[in-house]
Design a protein around this motif. Sequence first.
Motif, PDB file in Angstrom:
ATOM      1  N   VAL A 180       0.684  -1.107   0.191  1.00 31.85           N
ATOM      2  CA  VAL A 180       0.136   0.068  -0.256  1.00 31.85           C
ATOM      3  C   VAL A 180       0.968   1.188  -0.002  1.00 31.85           C
ATOM      4  CG1 VAL A 180      -1.779   1.145   1.180  1.00 31.85           C
ATOM      5  CG2 VAL A 180      -1.797  -1.325   1.421  1.00 31.85           C
ATOM      6  N   ASP A 181       0.379   2.176  -0.522  1.00 27.21           N
ATOM      7  CA  ASP A 181       1.298   3.597  -0.363  1.00 27.21           C
ATOM      8  C   ASP A 181       1.517   3.967   0.592  1.00 27.21           C
ATOM      9  OD1 ASP A 181       2.314   5.918  -0.960  1.00 27.21           O
ATOM     10  OD2 ASP A 181       0.469   6.873  -2.043  1.00 27.21           O
ATOM     11  N   PRO A 182       2.657   4.038   1.192  1.00 31.26           N
ATOM     12  CA  PRO A 182       3.092   4.442   2.722  1.00 31.26           C
ATOM     13  C   PRO A 182       2.692   6.024   3.012  1.00 31.26           C
ATOM     14  CG  PRO A 182       4.957   4.267   1.414  1.00 31.26           C
ATOM     15  CD  PRO A 182       4.045   3.756   0.487  1.00 31.26           C
ATOM     16  N   TYR A 183       2.386   6.854   1.751  1.00 26.59           N
ATOM     17  CA  TYR A 183       2.405   8.281   2.018  1.00 26.59           C
ATOM     18  C   TYR A 183       0.899   8.587   1.901  1.00 26.59           C
ATOM     19  CZ  TYR A 183       7.293   7.716   0.989  1.00 26.59           C
ATOM     20  OH  TYR A 183       8.617   7.308   0.908  1.00 26.59           O
ATOM     21  N   SER A 184      -0.070   7.697   1.961  1.00 31.64           N
ATOM     22  CA  SER A 184      -1.398   8.182   1.784  1.00 31.64           C
ATOM     23  C   SER A 184      -2.063   8.473   2.888  1.00 31.64           C
ATOM     24  CB  SER A 184      -2.223   6.819   0.832  1.00 31.64           C
ATOM     25  OG  SER A 184      -2.087   5.664   1.739  1.00 31.64           O
ATOM     26  N   THR A 185      -1.599   8.507   3.958  1.00 25.45           N
ATOM     27  CA  THR A 185      -2.173   8.810   5.529  1.00 25.45           C
ATOM     28  C   THR A 185      -2.237  10.527   5.504  1.00 25.45           C
ATOM     29  OG1 THR A 185      -0.376   8.787   6.740  1.00 25.45           O
ATOM     30  CG2 THR A 185      -1.543   6.752   6.343  1.00 25.45           C
ATOM     31  N   PRO A 186      -2.956  11.046   6.577  1.00 31.34           N
ATOM     32  CA  PRO A 186      -2.797  12.360   6.739  1.00 31.34           C
ATOM     33  C   PRO A 186      -1.328  12.815   7.265  1.00 31.34           C
ATOM     34  CG  PRO A 186      -4.700  11.494   7.964  1.00 31.34           C
ATOM     35  CD  PRO A 186      -3.735  10.301   7.309  1.00 31.34           C
ATOM     36  N   ILE A 187      -0.322  12.042   7.477  1.00 30.36           N
ATOM     37  CA  ILE A 187       0.743  12.495   7.659  1.00 30.36           C
ATOM     38  C   ILE A 187       1.775  12.462   6.464  1.00 30.36           C
ATOM     39  CG2 ILE A 187       0.512  11.643  10.127  1.00 30.36           C
ATOM     40  CD1 ILE A 187       2.861   9.514   9.245  1.00 30.36           C
ATOM     41  N   GLY A 188       1.253  12.325   5.280  1.00 30.11           N
ATOM     42  CA  GLY A 188       1.857  12.322   4.265  1.00 30.11           C
ATOM     43  C   GLY A 188       3.240  11.638   4.078  1.00 30.11           C
ATOM     44  N   LYS A 189       4.224  12.557   3.633  1.00 22.63           N
ATOM     45  CA  LYS A 189       5.545  12.231   3.541  1.00 22.63           C
ATOM     46  C   LYS A 189       6.353  12.375   4.501  1.00 22.63           C
ATOM     47  CE  LYS A 189       5.608  11.875  -1.577  1.00 22.63           C
ATOM     48  NZ  LYS A 189       4.450  12.398  -1.943  1.00 22.63           N
ATOM     49  N   VAL A 190       5.989  13.187   5.605  1.00 20.05           N
ATOM     50  CA  VAL A 190       6.869  14.145   6.588  1.00 20.05           C
ATOM     51  C   VAL A 190       7.560  12.772   7.305  1.00 20.05           C
ATOM     52  CG1 VAL A 190       5.197  13.890   8.424  1.00 20.05           C
ATOM     53  CG2 VAL A 190       6.766  15.712   8.375  1.00 20.05           C
ATOM     54  N   ASN A 191       9.034  13.106   7.453  1.00 17.61           N
ATOM     55  CA  ASN A 191       9.983  12.158   8.107  1.00 17.61           C
ATOM     56  C   ASN A 191      11.104  12.879   8.678  1.00 17.61           C
ATOM     57  OD1 ASN A 191      11.009   9.739   8.725  1.00 17.61           O
ATOM     58  ND2 ASN A 191      11.561   9.137   6.741  1.00 17.61           N
ATOM     59  N   ILE A 192      12.046  13.786   8.389  1.00 17.30           N
ATOM     60  CA  ILE A 192      13.154  14.157   8.759  1.00 17.30           C
ATOM     61  C   ILE A 192      13.117  15.773   8.903  1.00 17.30           C
ATOM     62  CG2 ILE A 192      15.691  14.028   8.381  1.00 17.30           C
ATOM     63  CD1 ILE A 192      14.261  11.278   8.893  1.00 17.30           C
ATOM     64  N   GLY A 193      13.995  16.102  10.014  1.00  9.87           N
ATOM     65  CA  GLY A 193      14.029  17.616  10.255  1.00  9.87           C
ATOM     66  C   GLY A 193      15.437  17.965  10.995  1.00  9.87           C
ATOM     67  N   LEU A 194      15.765  19.179  10.919  1.00  7.19           N
ATOM     68  CA  LEU A 194      16.678  19.673  11.536  1.00  7.19           C
ATOM     69  C   LEU A 194      16.212  20.239  12.880  1.00  7.19           C
ATOM     70  CD1 LEU A 194      19.824  20.522  11.812  1.00  7.19           C
ATOM     71  CD2 LEU A 194      18.964  22.752  10.612  1.00  7.19           C
ATOM     72  N   VAL A 195      16.927  19.728  14.151  1.00  9.82           N
ATOM     73  CA  VAL A 195      16.396  19.901  15.117  1.00  9.82           C
ATOM     74  C   VAL A 195      17.635  20.252  16.198  1.00  9.82           C
ATOM     75  CG1 VAL A 195      15.280  18.849  17.340  1.00  9.82           C
ATOM     76  CG2 VAL A 195      15.009  17.783  14.934  1.00  9.82           C
ATOM     77  N   THR A 196      17.131  21.235  17.304  1.00 13.13           N
ATOM     78  CA  THR A 196      17.986  21.635  18.385  1.00 13.13           C
ATOM     79  C   THR A 196      17.132  22.053  19.482  1.00 13.13           C
ATOM     80  OG1 THR A 196      19.798  23.551  18.973  1.00 13.13           O
ATOM     81  CG2 THR A 196      17.806  24.375  17.702  1.00 13.13           C
ATOM     82  N   THR A 197      17.903  22.678  20.482  1.00 14.32           N
ATOM     83  CA  THR A 197      17.256  22.858  21.692  1.00 14.32           C
ATOM     84  C   THR A 197      16.734  24.219  21.936  1.00 14.32           C
ATOM     85  OG1 THR A 197      19.146  23.527  23.075  1.00 14.32           O
ATOM     86  CG2 THR A 197      18.667  21.094  22.988  1.00 14.32           C
TER      87      THR A 197
END
Length: 318
Positions: free
Chosen positions: A204-221
């Motif tokens: 099944v298409d893994p990107y078909s839910t409401p979260i879409g393709k979102v996966n990786i970000g740049l993070v700090t404190t």
Amino acid sequence: MARFRPRIAAALAVASVLILSACSSGDTTPASSDAAETVTVKIGTLRGQPHFYQPFLYDDHAVDGVKFEVVTLDTTPALSDALVSGSIDFAISGVTPTISSIAQGRDLKIIASAADGGSGFIGNGESSLEELVGKKIGIVQGSAQEVALRLLIDEAGLTPEDFELSVIPVPEMASAFIAGDIDAFMGVEIGVSIAKNAGGTEVVDPYSTPIGKVNIGLVTTGKLIDENPELVQKVVDTHAATTAYMADNIEEWLPGMVEEFGGDEDVFTSALANFWLRSDLSDEYVGQLSALAEAMASIGLITTTPTGDDIVDTSFTS
């Protein structure tokens, strides 16, 4: 917004732990070098996954006064721990463990996007979840992929109890599938491409839910944002410049990535077709993060639901 979709085939994931000995402990202030104007920033990431590669090229695109020391860890939750402890200053990390940390009251913020996609729901010819009822499905626990799978199960009118969900480490997922230890898996690159190369097919298409393709970000404190917003801006600018370069010049940096991670170039090239580099924090992206947090709460991964404002700081992206 920088995006790309090159094509590739499949490859073996290399997971290793390399914590540079210069890491500090407990001090969230980046170390200054001999030149008073230059600050050394510790940037954490994962090894062996092409959508986590940007930090290895940061020095080539760094804003004046900043240089980077890359720290590789085994898992995205480990990256969250390292940020909180002060062992690293920034991280390219999964948004799901970041949201989990924020829901626990940890002082983290996503300050830029990094990559979408990198997911796959792989089986042996099945085209629906109904065909997998009673079978063993591999998952990466606490990941965006697990959230997406649970949403797909709910949308199909089924429950997680209709399957045998088996937690498998990312480096072992493709080999477990190929060996027949699991019947299917919802996992990440490059394991997805390895499995497809061995005959696996998308269920099944893994990107078909409401979260879409979102996966990786740049993070700090939040602490670093408050104490040194100018440095945070320089790091975000470096990240954006690196991402734009990577989007347009894959043939230049791909061989270096293969040398850094080890493996076959054709294998990594295949996985690149399944993720999209970016650095912006669009309203759509923030909305997907909010939807992800709500989904995580609905399936019990977190007990409180952070809002978009809790999760991101959009003041550093243009």
